[in-house]
Every structure is written in C-alpha cells, then in structure tokens.
Design a protein around this motif. Sequence first.
Motif, PDB file in Angstrom:
ATOM      1  N   CYS A   1      29.361  40.094  37.672  1.00  0.00           N
ATOM      2  CA  CYS A   1      30.779  39.760  37.559  1.00  0.00           C
ATOM      3  C   CYS A   1      31.440  40.882  36.770  1.00  0.00           C
ATOM      4  O   CYS A   1      32.287  40.640  35.930  1.00  0.00           O
ATOM      5  N   TYR A   2      31.011  42.067  36.936  1.00  0.00           N
ATOM      6  CA  TYR A   2      31.255  43.254  36.122  1.00  0.00           C
ATOM      7  C   TYR A   2      30.697  42.980  34.715  1.00  0.00           C
ATOM      8  O   TYR A   2      31.141  42.091  34.055  1.00  0.00           O
TER       9      TYR A   2
ATOM     10  N   VAL B   1      43.695  36.245  45.891  1.00  0.00           N
ATOM     11  CA  VAL B   1      42.366  36.131  45.300  1.00  0.00           C
ATOM     12  C   VAL B   1      41.915  34.682  45.176  1.00  0.00           C
ATOM     13  O   VAL B   1      40.817  34.326  45.579  1.00  0.00           O
ATOM     14  N   THR B   2      42.766  33.847  44.596  1.00  0.00           N
ATOM     15  CA  THR B   2      42.378  32.452  44.406  1.00  0.00           C
ATOM     16  C   THR B   2      43.096  31.585  45.434  1.00  0.00           C
ATOM     17  O   THR B   2      44.254  31.228  45.236  1.00  0.00           O
TER      18      THR B   2
ATOM     19  N   ARG C   1      39.037  29.051  38.048  1.00  0.00           N
ATOM     20  CA  ARG C   1      39.293  30.169  37.144  1.00  0.00           C
ATOM     21  C   ARG C   1      38.150  30.439  36.173  1.00  0.00           C
ATOM     22  O   ARG C   1      38.348  31.054  35.131  1.00  0.00           O
ATOM     23  N   ILE C   2      36.957  29.954  36.515  1.00  0.00           N
ATOM     24  CA  ILE C   2      35.792  30.356  35.739  1.00  0.00           C
ATOM     25  C   ILE C   2      35.468  31.798  36.095  1.00  0.00           C
ATOM     26  O   ILE C   2      35.245  32.636  35.236  1.00  0.00           O
ATOM     27  N   CYS C   3      35.435  32.062  37.390  1.00  0.00           N
ATOM     28  CA  CYS C   3      35.240  33.431  37.834  1.00  0.00           C
ATOM     29  C   CYS C   3      36.252  33.707  38.923  1.00  0.00           C
ATOM     30  O   CYS C   3      36.293  33.010  39.926  1.00  0.00           O
ATOM     31  N   GLY C   4      37.073  34.704  38.716  1.00  0.00           N
ATOM     32  CA  GLY C   4      38.108  34.999  39.696  1.00  0.00           C
ATOM     33  C   GLY C   4      37.559  35.606  40.966  1.00  0.00           C
ATOM     34  O   GLY C   4      38.189  35.543  42.010  1.00  0.00           O
ATOM     35  N   ILE C   5      36.373  36.233  40.878  1.00  0.00           N
ATOM     36  CA  ILE C   5      35.865  36.912  42.067  1.00  0.00           C
ATOM     37  C   ILE C   5      35.196  35.907  43.000  1.00  0.00           C
ATOM     38  O   ILE C   5      35.495  35.858  44.175  1.00  0.00           O
TER      39      ILE C   5
ATOM     40  N   TYR D   1      41.215  23.278  39.574  1.00  0.00           N
ATOM     41  CA  TYR D   1      41.902  24.546  39.327  1.00  0.00           C
ATOM     42  C   TYR D   1      41.344  25.251  38.101  1.00  0.00           C
ATOM     43  O   TYR D   1      41.430  26.471  38.004  1.00  0.00           O
ATOM     44  N   LEU D   2      40.763  24.486  37.176  1.00  0.00           N
ATOM     45  CA  LEU D   2      40.097  25.157  36.062  1.00  0.00           C
ATOM     46  C   LEU D   2      38.782  25.772  36.540  1.00  0.00           C
ATOM     47  O   LEU D   2      38.449  26.905  36.177  1.00  0.00           O
TER      48      LEU D   2
ATOM     49  N   GLU E   1      33.563  41.807  31.874  1.00  0.00           N
ATOM     50  CA  GLU E   1      33.227  40.680  31.028  1.00  0.00           C
ATOM     51  C   GLU E   1      32.382  41.186  29.885  1.00  0.00           C
ATOM     52  O   GLU E   1      31.538  42.052  30.074  1.00  0.00           O
TER      53      GLU E   1
ATOM     54  N   VAL F   1      33.202  36.200  25.975  1.00  0.00           N
ATOM     55  CA  VAL F   1      34.379  35.642  26.635  1.00  0.00           C
ATOM     56  C   VAL F   1      34.219  34.130  26.804  1.00  0.00           C
ATOM     57  O   VAL F   1      34.781  33.543  27.706  1.00  0.00           O
TER      58      VAL F   1
ATOM     59  N   ILE G   1      35.150  26.227  28.670  1.00  0.00           N
ATOM     60  CA  ILE G   1      35.636  25.609  29.898  1.00  0.00           C
ATOM     61  C   ILE G   1      34.979  24.257  30.152  1.00  0.00           C
ATOM     62  O   ILE G   1      35.641  23.312  30.575  1.00  0.00           O
TER      63      ILE G   1
END
Lengths: 142, 393
Positions: free
Chosen positions: B354-355, B146-147, B62-66, B58-59, B17, B40, B44
């Motif tokens: 989050c990296y 993952v999700t 996808r804020i953070c995939g981890i 579902y949004l 990120e 980034v 949202i």
Amino acid sequence: MVSIIGWSRIRSPWILYMCTGACNACDIEVLAALTPRFDVERFGILLKGSPRHADVLVVTGAVTRQVAPRLKRIYEQMPNPKFVIAAGTCATSGGVYWGCYNVLGGIDKVIPVDVYIPGCPVHPQAVIQGVAKLLAKLQEAK
Amino acid sequence: MSTYKIPVGPQHPAIKEAFQFNFELDGEIIVNVKPRLGFVHRGIEKGMELRSWVQGIYLSERICGICNVPHTTCYCIAVEKLHDVDVPKRAQYLRIIINELNRIHSHLLWLGVLGMELGFLTFYMYVWRDRERVMDLVELISGNRVTPSMNFIGGVVYDITPKMEMAIKKGMDYLEERTKYYKSVVLNEPTIKVRTENIGVLNKSAATDLCAVGPVARASDLKTDVRFDDPYSSYDEIPFNLVTYSYCDVFARVLVRVDEVLESINIIRECLDKLPSGPIMKKLKRTPPPGESTVRVEAPRGELMYYVKSDGKENPYRVKIRTPTLANIPAVCEMLKGYHIADIPAIIASIDPCYCCTERILFIDKARNKRWIWSHSQLRKYSLEWYENGGRR
C-alpha cells in the motif's frame, strides 16, 4: 533581485508531499495530477523529496496523533515563504474519521493552511485548480 | 568490522504509509530486519463501533484508498451473512466487475511505482497514463474515480447500462493490448531484469511458514487465491486461471501481477457476457440480528479478512480487520535478509505494501559514532548510482 525570486517562484513552485494518515486515495490522486493525463508539471511544478527544497507543502489525510509533531517539524524545516495546500476532505476537516480516537482532525489544527481542496478523494482537476489559486495568491503577494 | 543500524522511516511519512524498518547491516549486506508498525493508526476498528451499520461501509472504504472495493465487498458480505441472505445474482456479477476493475487499477499503479523505484521513470509515466483508462471506466459507472462506493448491504448501488457495457469492453481491448506490451517490456528490458532477477528470494517453504498471501505467495509457487479456495460473490461461475510463478524473486512478483491484469480483463469480459438481468439490490432491515460472521475476499494485495459481530443494536459490536499487507510483513523481512542496501526499495516495493514508508533514513555508524540522514530520494539515487558503477555483478 526580489522580483526575480518572486517571478521564479510563480513559474516553478516545488512541492513536497506528505501523507499524515490518509487512506492513500488522495495520495494516488495527487500523484496522478503529476502524470501525463493531468500533468501539473506544465506549471513548472516539481515533486521534491526534502522539505528544505520545497516552496509548497501538500498534505493529504487527517492528522493522527503520531504524525502531528512530525508534520509540525517538516513545516518548520521549510524555508520562508512557505505555503500549505490541504488536499482532500480529511486534511480540511478530519472528514470521515470523526470520532476515531487517534485522529486530531484537519491539518489547520497543527499548521496554517493557504488553500483547501475538498473532495474524497480529491479529483486531479481539483488539485490543478487549487494549485492555480495558489499561484494567483503568489502573484498578489509579489 | 563495524555494524550499521538503519531505521527506515517513519520520521517523514511522506508519500507512503508510515511504518518503520530497523535494518542491521554488515557493511552493505542486510543481516536483520525489525518492523515497527502503527504510525498511521487511526482507530478505525473502534470507529466502526461508533457508527451505524451503513456508515460502516463508507469508513471501511477509507481504510485503504487503493483497494477500497474489496474492503466494502468484504464488509457488506459479512453483514449480509448476519442477515442470512444472498444478494441478487446481477449484484454479485456487478461486484465482480468492480472488484476486477479495482484490481487492474491497483496492479497497474504498482507496476508504475516499481518503475519509479527502479529509476525507470518513462515506464512509470506510460503505465500511469494507461491506468487513467480504468479510472475513466470507474468514473463512468459510479461518478467517482477512486472510491466508487458501489457496494451496499444487500447489493450494489449503481447498475451497468448497455452503453457502459460497450465502453467497458472497448476499454478492456485497449488495456489488454497495452498490458501485453508492458509484459514484453518486463520480459525483455535489461533495466528491469538486472534489478529484479534473483533479488528478494522467498522460497516456497518460507512463504508457507511465514503465511505470505496474494501475489507474493503466488510468485513463490503457492496456489493460494481466495477467489479459488473460498469463492464469494459468484466467482465460482467464472472460469479463470490461477497465475503462479516458481522463480520466487521480485521478477516473479512483477510477472504475477502483470498476468493477473490480463486475467482480470478476461473475467470482466466473461461477466459482461453472462450478466444476468434482475434487481441489483435487496432491501434489508437496518440492523442485523445478533450473531457473528467471518468473511475472506481476495484484495489486489492478497487475502483480506473481516470479522463482524452484532448484538442486535444500531452499531456493530466488534469489527476486526486483517489486511494483506500486515500478513506479508514477516515475509518481506525474510526477503530482505542477505541483500544489499541498494535492493531495499525494490524488495519493499515488491510486496506492494500500500506504498510503504521509506522516505527518510537515519544511518548510524557505531564504530565512528556518526549519524547522518538520507531521504528516500537520496537512497534511490544511491541505489541507482551503485548499480551504474557495476554493483555486485
């Protein structure tokens, strides 16, 4: 000489990997494709840190307005011939982020794309298939 | 004496990120750090207002995939609060299981990434290999690695069958054995100890002042965990230990996360044993009544907060999200001060951002008016060589 270059490109394409506003899920799946379970390194694929060393650009995530010019610059820095893989639904079309004011959409709005890999997030097996398709494309180009 | 200024990131937001740290250096020592956020930014929170309540799940995933599961859990609990209902007991237990699976995957992922930052690639590959076991379990339950999209307003979507229960228990046994092994590696391996002990110290009072959250706060001996302080989703019925360490350095943050993996494994076992029968979903109306709610959950990286406001219409009126990484940024700026350039990757990695984006570095030598650019890999190489040649010890 040309055939040697073509041969080595197919045997060992080096990839550069860029997140243009993804949620990190595709990023970790692309990384997972490089780790022992899926191991794309057996195709000679290596992850590189600099665009000047890379043959293939793997892009994850919808393009945000902040990142778009930077993505273009990275693409221009890569030596020819260069190939682009759009990994994930967001990179393909903008995906789940439709209507968000800071998102431009898929990466093909900024740079040309060779292989689209759909999936939210992409499965590492899909990444491998996408890479294999790209290698076939390289074979033809040779 | 010349002073250096180094912006780290974000020109090349690869891998991580994008956010930028501007470092002010005195020789090798970091004097001051200024963060700059927003690369980034996708909009949202505004996007949530354009979507229906269900699409919002579902949004938010996808804020953070981890750490996607805590995000949906938090959003769903907030909307359920607006409806003023409690979800069925079985759904609450299933939520705990999927949350803890997510925590295990996130912490193992981080452990591997730390190994990579320290130049210990073997460790990275081993940890990621074992992490695949968690991904298999999540895939078994939900069909996605993952999700999982497990949470829904009013309950959960997927049930755990007795067959899955067996598979999860088997997986937990395997992971417990491997995690214990990694803990012994962390405790005994000089490669890790040299690079993490007494690096990035954040003492207890500083952690309190800067509002550090999650494993970062717990590594500074602060007893803070939303699962304990403000239990949600039946966490109060599951006995587990709050892991804290008092070393306050990067090493403590590693140990906190490794121990939390072991705790999560026990929580999952406990949940499976106690799993009540009954429905997994309560049907609710499409739109919640007007009102507002605030919910906190413990994401792998710390406290995650959602504020949701409804005006009785199809879409949320306002959704405000505060993620743990943002809360930890003042703390990481404090941690970096007084350490060397070579320690930057390890310290920034230690908050598990989050990296974060340290992909490219611009060095400016003001005295000689010279500029040069280093990529993240070059910085890593520099840091490895610096330590190989003795470093400061």
